[in-house]
Design a protein around this motif. Structure first.
Motif, PDB file in Angstrom:
ATOM      1  N   LEU A 167       8.892 -10.095  -3.928  1.00 46.23           N
ATOM      2  CA  LEU A 167       8.076  -9.196  -4.731  1.00 46.23           C
ATOM      3  C   LEU A 167       8.222  -7.754  -4.249  1.00 46.23           C
ATOM      4  O   LEU A 167       8.328  -6.830  -5.067  1.00 46.23           O
ATOM      5  N   ALA A 168       8.244  -7.560  -2.941  1.00 47.82           N
ATOM      6  CA  ALA A 168       8.420  -6.211  -2.412  1.00 47.82           C
ATOM      7  C   ALA A 168       9.763  -5.636  -2.857  1.00 47.82           C
ATOM      8  O   ALA A 168       9.860  -4.468  -3.252  1.00 47.82           O
ATOM      9  N   THR A 214      -2.817  -8.952  -1.446  1.00 48.39           N
ATOM     10  CA  THR A 214      -2.568  -8.774  -0.013  1.00 48.39           C
ATOM     11  C   THR A 214      -1.979  -7.397   0.267  1.00 48.39           C
ATOM     12  O   THR A 214      -2.391  -6.707   1.215  1.00 48.39           O
ATOM     13  N   PHE A 215      -1.019  -6.980  -0.555  1.00 51.15           N
ATOM     14  CA  PHE A 215      -0.430  -5.646  -0.404  1.00 51.15           C
ATOM     15  C   PHE A 215      -1.480  -4.559  -0.588  1.00 51.15           C
ATOM     16  O   PHE A 215      -1.499  -3.559   0.147  1.00 51.15           O
ATOM     17  N   GLY A 218      -3.787  -4.335   2.415  1.00 50.89           N
ATOM     18  CA  GLY A 218      -3.098  -3.760   3.556  1.00 50.89           C
ATOM     19  C   GLY A 218      -2.720  -2.300   3.375  1.00 50.89           C
ATOM     20  O   GLY A 218      -2.102  -1.703   4.269  1.00 50.89           O
ATOM     21  N   GLY A 219      -3.077  -1.714   2.235  1.00 56.83           N
ATOM     22  CA  GLY A 219      -2.769  -0.317   1.980  1.00 56.83           C
ATOM     23  C   GLY A 219      -1.303  -0.060   1.652  1.00 56.83           C
ATOM     24  O   GLY A 219      -0.858   1.093   1.617  1.00 56.83           O
ATOM     25  N   ILE A 220      -0.559  -1.122   1.402  1.00 54.48           N
ATOM     26  CA  ILE A 220       0.870  -0.972   1.100  1.00 54.48           C
ATOM     27  C   ILE A 220       1.060  -0.470  -0.322  1.00 54.48           C
ATOM     28  O   ILE A 220       1.992   0.294  -0.604  1.00 54.48           O
ATOM     29  N   VAL A 229       1.099   0.602 -10.467  1.00 50.70           N
ATOM     30  CA  VAL A 229       1.207   0.419  -9.021  1.00 50.70           C
ATOM     31  C   VAL A 229       1.581   1.758  -8.402  1.00 50.70           C
ATOM     32  O   VAL A 229       2.499   2.428  -8.876  1.00 50.70           O
ATOM     33  N   ILE A 230       0.862   2.145  -7.370  1.00 40.84           N
ATOM     34  CA  ILE A 230       1.210   3.352  -6.618  1.00 40.84           C
ATOM     35  C   ILE A 230       1.642   2.923  -5.220  1.00 40.84           C
ATOM     36  O   ILE A 230       0.931   2.178  -4.538  1.00 40.84           O
TER      37      ILE A 230
END
Length: 245
Positions: A167-168, A214-215, A218-220, A229-230
């Motif tokens: 996904l990342a 989860t991202f 975690g501030g990702i 999405v930013i």
């Protein structure tokens, strides 16, 4: 919508390159205005609304499709009904459909993720209309090489990466192609449904939602809206994608 029917429908098709300001288009660059007039029948442009599906059938082997604007989802459907989203094509990207000989029981569709204009190009006719066919073929070769490299990277990611890494990697790749730099980071619009992303990555939609949460925690990434999405730090997300985190 059947692609060939749309092309044969004169009111639905636009004249080639009418009003187009895309100076990076290899077709336009190779032909010039004079060449475009000579091969008016070799390039057509059709429009598709979000969710509209284009069945690619009956085309000639030399046909390719270029996204003038918008985004297309490329989907393959097996004879038993199983589906796979093979790619998301965005502005300026070229798609080469499967040949009729190699498709067998596979049916191929393009679906507009958002309002899209698609140029349908018959390469042999275009090549005959230009005085620089070698330059045209070199441009198309470079585009094909980039596409093959992207496919190889994606296959490696699917084969060797965890769900979070997949996904990342998807977000990093899409951000590089369609993202917009803002004060908060790279802003990315996810116009496609989570189910489509999951199908593309070989995952379940629930897994996509769980990893996104989860991202976010975690501030990702930031999720100001479900479709936005930013990414504050693209390197952090890239490290996850490539297993460096």
């Amino acid at each position: 919508m059947n692609m060939i029917a749309a092309l044969n429908d004169k009111p639905a098709g636009k004249l080639p390159c009418t009003g187009c300001e895309d100076r990076d288009c290899p077709i336009r660059n190779s032909l010039g205005d004079a060449g475009l007039k000579r091969c008016a029948g070799a390039i057509r442009q059709i429009s598709a609304r979000p969710g509209e599906r284009i069945e690619v059938s009956g085309y000639q082997p030399d046909t390719l499709f270029r996204v003038a604007s918008g985004m297309l989802m490329q989907e393959h459907v097996l004879g038993d009904g199983r589906r796979h989203v093979s790619a998301f094509k965005t502005d300026g990207e070229i798609a080469w459909p499967l040949s009729n000989d190699s498709m067998g029981e596979i049916r191929e569709f393009y679906e507009a993720v958002k309002p899209s204009d698609i140029c349908v190009i018959f390469v042999n006719s275009v090549a005959e209309a230009t005085s620089h066919p070698a330059e045209l073929m070199e441009s198309l070769y470079c585009a094909a090489k980039d596409e093959v490299a992207r496919d190889q990277t994606r296959m490696l990611t699917l084969a060797r990466s965890s769900a979070a890494e997949r996904l990342a990697g998807f977000l990093v790749d899409l951000a590089g192609r369609t993202g917009r730099q803002t004060k908060r980071g790279v802003e990315l619009k996810l116009n496609m449904r989570r189910e489509r992303i999951a199908d593309h990555l070989g995952m379940q939609p629930e897994t996509i939602s769980r990893i996104m949460s989860t991202f976010k925690k975690g501030g990702i990434i930031q999720l100001p809206r479900p479709t936005v999405v930013i990414i504050p730090n693209i390197r952090t997300l890239a490290n996850i994608a490539y297993g460096a985190a």
